[in-house]
Design a protein around this motif. Structure first.
Motif, PDB file in Angstrom:
ATOM      1  N   ILE A 140       0.883  -1.631   0.139  1.00 24.32           N
ATOM      2  CA  ILE A 140      -0.343  -0.190  -0.014  1.00 24.32           C
ATOM      3  C   ILE A 140       1.221   1.576  -0.295  1.00 24.32           C
ATOM      4  N   ASP A 141       0.759   2.112  -0.850  1.00 20.02           N
ATOM      5  CA  ASP A 141       1.245   3.301  -1.069  1.00 20.02           C
ATOM      6  C   ASP A 141       1.208   4.137   0.273  1.00 20.02           C
ATOM      7  N   PRO A 142       2.084   4.794   0.403  1.00 19.39           N
ATOM      8  CA  PRO A 142       1.915   6.056   1.706  1.00 19.39           C
ATOM      9  C   PRO A 142       0.897   6.726   1.438  1.00 19.39           C
ATOM     10  N   VAL A 143       0.653   7.257   0.334  1.00 21.27           N
ATOM     11  CA  VAL A 143      -0.379   8.308   0.011  1.00 21.27           C
ATOM     12  C   VAL A 143      -1.559   7.728   0.236  1.00 21.27           C
ATOM     13  N   ASP A 144      -2.033   6.574   0.062  1.00 17.94           N
ATOM     14  CA  ASP A 144      -2.624   5.611   0.301  1.00 17.94           C
ATOM     15  C   ASP A 144      -3.274   5.467   1.448  1.00 17.94           C
ATOM     16  N   LYS A 145      -2.181   4.993   2.626  1.00 19.93           N
ATOM     17  CA  LYS A 145      -2.092   4.484   3.391  1.00 19.93           C
ATOM     18  C   LYS A 145      -2.800   6.128   4.256  1.00 19.93           C
ATOM     19  N   VAL A 146      -1.954   6.926   3.782  1.00 20.04           N
ATOM     20  CA  VAL A 146      -2.422   8.441   4.980  1.00 20.04           C
ATOM     21  C   VAL A 146      -4.177   8.480   4.727  1.00 20.04           C
ATOM     22  N   VAL A 147      -4.841   8.764   3.574  1.00 23.62           N
ATOM     23  CA  VAL A 147      -5.989   9.084   2.396  1.00 23.62           C
ATOM     24  C   VAL A 147      -6.865   7.902   3.302  1.00 23.62           C
ATOM     25  N   LEU A 148      -6.116   6.502   3.599  1.00 25.83           N
ATOM     26  CA  LEU A 148      -7.422   5.588   4.343  1.00 25.83           C
ATOM     27  C   LEU A 148      -7.449   5.473   5.705  1.00 25.83           C
ATOM     28  N   ALA A 149      -6.531   6.058   6.176  1.00 19.42           N
ATOM     29  CA  ALA A 149      -6.682   5.970   7.644  1.00 19.42           C
ATOM     30  C   ALA A 149      -7.153   7.233   8.256  1.00 19.42           C
ATOM     31  N   LYS A 150      -7.381   8.429   7.017  1.00 17.04           N
ATOM     32  CA  LYS A 150      -7.936   9.351   7.596  1.00 17.04           C
ATOM     33  C   LYS A 150      -9.665   9.283   7.316  1.00 17.04           C
ATOM     34  N   GLU A 151      -9.613   8.828   5.851  1.00 12.66           N
ATOM     35  CA  GLU A 151     -11.158   8.561   6.145  1.00 12.66           C
ATOM     36  C   GLU A 151     -12.203   7.223   6.801  1.00 12.66           C
ATOM     37  N   TYR A 152     -11.005   6.347   6.914  1.00 11.44           N
ATOM     38  CA  TYR A 152     -11.819   5.083   7.987  1.00 11.44           C
ATOM     39  C   TYR A 152     -10.702   4.966   9.718  1.00 11.44           C
ATOM     40  N   LYS A 153     -10.309   6.147   9.756  1.00  3.14           N
ATOM     41  CA  LYS A 153     -10.082   6.335  11.304  1.00  3.14           C
ATOM     42  C   LYS A 153      -9.392   5.268  11.543  1.00  3.14           C
ATOM     43  N   VAL A 154      -8.608   5.040  11.294  1.00  3.49           N
ATOM     44  CA  VAL A 154      -7.070   4.179  11.607  1.00  3.49           C
ATOM     45  C   VAL A 154      -5.232   4.800  12.037  1.00  3.49           C
ATOM     46  N   PRO A 155      -5.711   4.939  12.914  1.00  5.34           N
ATOM     47  CA  PRO A 155      -4.541   5.997  13.536  1.00  5.34           C
ATOM     48  C   PRO A 155      -2.964   4.893  13.273  1.00  5.34           C
ATOM     49  N   ASP A 156      -3.454   3.342  13.639  1.00  4.14           N
ATOM     50  CA  ASP A 156      -0.843   3.508  13.015  1.00  4.14           C
ATOM     51  C   ASP A 156      -1.688   3.240  11.620  1.00  4.14           C
ATOM     52  N   TRP A 157      -2.194   3.534  10.290  1.00  8.55           N
ATOM     53  CA  TRP A 157      -1.532   3.578   8.901  1.00  8.55           C
ATOM     54  C   TRP A 157      -1.761   5.494   9.144  1.00  8.55           C
ATOM     55  N   LEU A 158      -1.960   6.178  10.129  1.00  6.62           N
ATOM     56  CA  LEU A 158      -2.017   7.569   9.231  1.00  6.62           C
ATOM     57  C   LEU A 158      -0.657   7.828   9.814  1.00  6.62           C
ATOM     58  N   LEU A 159       0.275   7.290  11.103  1.00  4.29           N
ATOM     59  CA  LEU A 159       0.889   7.890  11.753  1.00  4.29           C
ATOM     60  C   LEU A 159       2.202   6.605  10.079  1.00  4.29           C
ATOM     61  N   ALA A 160       2.031   5.978  10.809  1.00  2.00           N
ATOM     62  CA  ALA A 160       2.649   5.140   9.462  1.00  2.00           C
ATOM     63  C   ALA A 160       2.949   5.607   7.739  1.00  2.00           C
ATOM     64  N   GLY A 161       1.784   6.246   7.300  1.00  2.00           N
ATOM     65  CA  GLY A 161       2.207   6.634   6.754  1.00  2.00           C
ATOM     66  C   GLY A 161       2.824   7.981   6.580  1.00  2.00           C
ATOM     67  N   TYR A 162       2.378   9.202   7.454  1.00  2.00           N
ATOM     68  CA  TYR A 162       3.344  10.198   7.676  1.00  2.00           C
ATOM     69  C   TYR A 162       4.651  10.133   7.687  1.00  2.00           C
ATOM     70  N   HIS A 163       5.069   9.132   8.529  1.00  4.27           N
ATOM     71  CA  HIS A 163       6.587   8.753   8.590  1.00  4.27           C
ATOM     72  C   HIS A 163       7.302   8.059   7.272  1.00  4.27           C
ATOM     73  N   GLU A 164       5.979   7.596   6.589  1.00  8.68           N
ATOM     74  CA  GLU A 164       7.299   6.632   5.510  1.00  8.68           C
ATOM     75  C   GLU A 164       7.318   8.351   3.895  1.00  8.68           C
ATOM     76  N   LEU A 165       6.510   9.110   4.535  1.00 11.88           N
ATOM     77  CA  LEU A 165       6.482  10.308   3.136  1.00 11.88           C
ATOM     78  C   LEU A 165       7.283  11.275   3.590  1.00 11.88           C
ATOM     79  N   VAL A 166       7.787  11.043   5.271  1.00 15.02           N
ATOM     80  CA  VAL A 166       8.964  12.259   5.975  1.00 15.02           C
ATOM     81  C   VAL A 166      10.273  11.966   5.213  1.00 15.02           C
ATOM     82  N   LYS A 167      10.533  10.155   5.292  1.00 11.25           N
ATOM     83  CA  LYS A 167      11.584   9.912   5.721  1.00 11.25           C
ATOM     84  C   LYS A 167      12.640   9.651   3.912  1.00 11.25           C
ATOM     85  N   ARG A 168      11.032   9.677   2.938  1.00 11.99           N
ATOM     86  CA  ARG A 168      12.235   9.122   1.486  1.00 11.99           C
ATOM     87  C   ARG A 168      12.380   9.966   1.325  1.00 11.99           C
TER      88      ARG A 168
END
Length: 252
Positions: A140-168
């Motif tokens: 799952i792409d980090p942007v997709d992870k963030v979008v899905l996390a926001k829409e369906y309220k999944v905090p672990d995905w939100l944190l992981a997605g943001y972290h992937e986008l910051v560190k890449r």
């Protein structure tokens, strides 16, 4: 190989002469979704979602037929796509038997559809299962992870997605920025800039950016949003897993 057999009788059998098994005598419910009829056991809808449970608990009214009781009187689901509904049903009522070695090996789109509708209709167990399955999907792409996390309220995905986008090492593209939204993109740019100019980045210069951990910076920048998503996630997890039986014979 022995074959199923039945006792044949020349006279019709009165169905009322036999009691219904308390577990495995299931009635179907008919749904209409995007012009297609679906007939499935109503058990899980009536027992695992407070939204359907409360709807089914309402009497149909004098002289009216219970919605979902037949093809001519289906339960109409507005605003739901046929593809999403089939994705939910594939999780809810798998056609393959898991105990025969089939571990519900469904495509990602079906798990996302199940998560979408389970979140919409408060199916706690299916929501948790979909999150668990999708969390194992490393593609799952980090942007997709963030979008899905926001829409369906999944905090672990939100944190992981943001972290992937910051560190890449590659920057956020205009297309990704459009999907993430202006505010999120600005915050991400700030975190990425802070990371690049920080003493930590300077003294850790021998490490690749992708190998470093910037979780604390991400948590600080998105503290409010992460807290809100976590609170919503906790509410979903606090929902009951089942509800009392509903009498659907009214109005028949």
């Amino acid at each position: 190989m022995p074959e199923p057999s039945s006792t044949k009788s020349s006279t019709p059998v009165e169905s009322k002469a036999f009691p219904h098994d308390e577990e495995y005598y299931m009635e179907n419910i008919v749904f209409l979704v995007e012009g297609y009829l679906f007939s499935v056991p109503r058990y899980y809808f009536a027992h695992a979602s407070d939204i359907f449970w409360s709807t089914f608990s309402l009497p149909p009214g004098d002289g009216k037929t219970q919605e979902g009781s037949s093809d001519s009187c289906p339960f109409v689901l507005e605003g739901v796509s046929r593809a999403d509904f089939k994705g939910l049903l594939r999780v809810m009522y798998p056609l393959q038997m898991p105990h025969l070695g089939n571990d519900m090996n469904l495509p990602r789109k079906d798990w996302i559809a199940a998560l979408k509708l389970a979140t919409m209709w408060n199916f706690r167990n299916i929501r948790q299962l979909a999150i668990s399955k999708l969390s194992l999907d490393t593609g799952i792409d980090p942007v997709d992870k963030v979008v899905l996390a926001k829409e369906y309220k999944v905090p672990d995905w939100l944190l992981a997605g943001y972290h992937e986008l910051v560190k890449r090492s590659t920057p956020i593209t205009p297309l990704e920025a459009a999907r993430l939204g202006l505010e999120t993109t600005v915050y991400l740019f700030h975190v990425r800039e802070d990371v690049c100019s920080s003493e930590f980045a300077y003294y850790s210069g021998y490490k690749r950016r992708e190998d470093q951990n910037f979780m604390e910076q991400v948590k600080k920048a998105f503290k409010k949003e992460l807290k809100e998503v976590e609170a919503a996630h906790v509410e979903y997890n606090a929902l009951p897993s089942s509800y009392p039986p509903v009498d659907m014979t009214q109005g028949k």
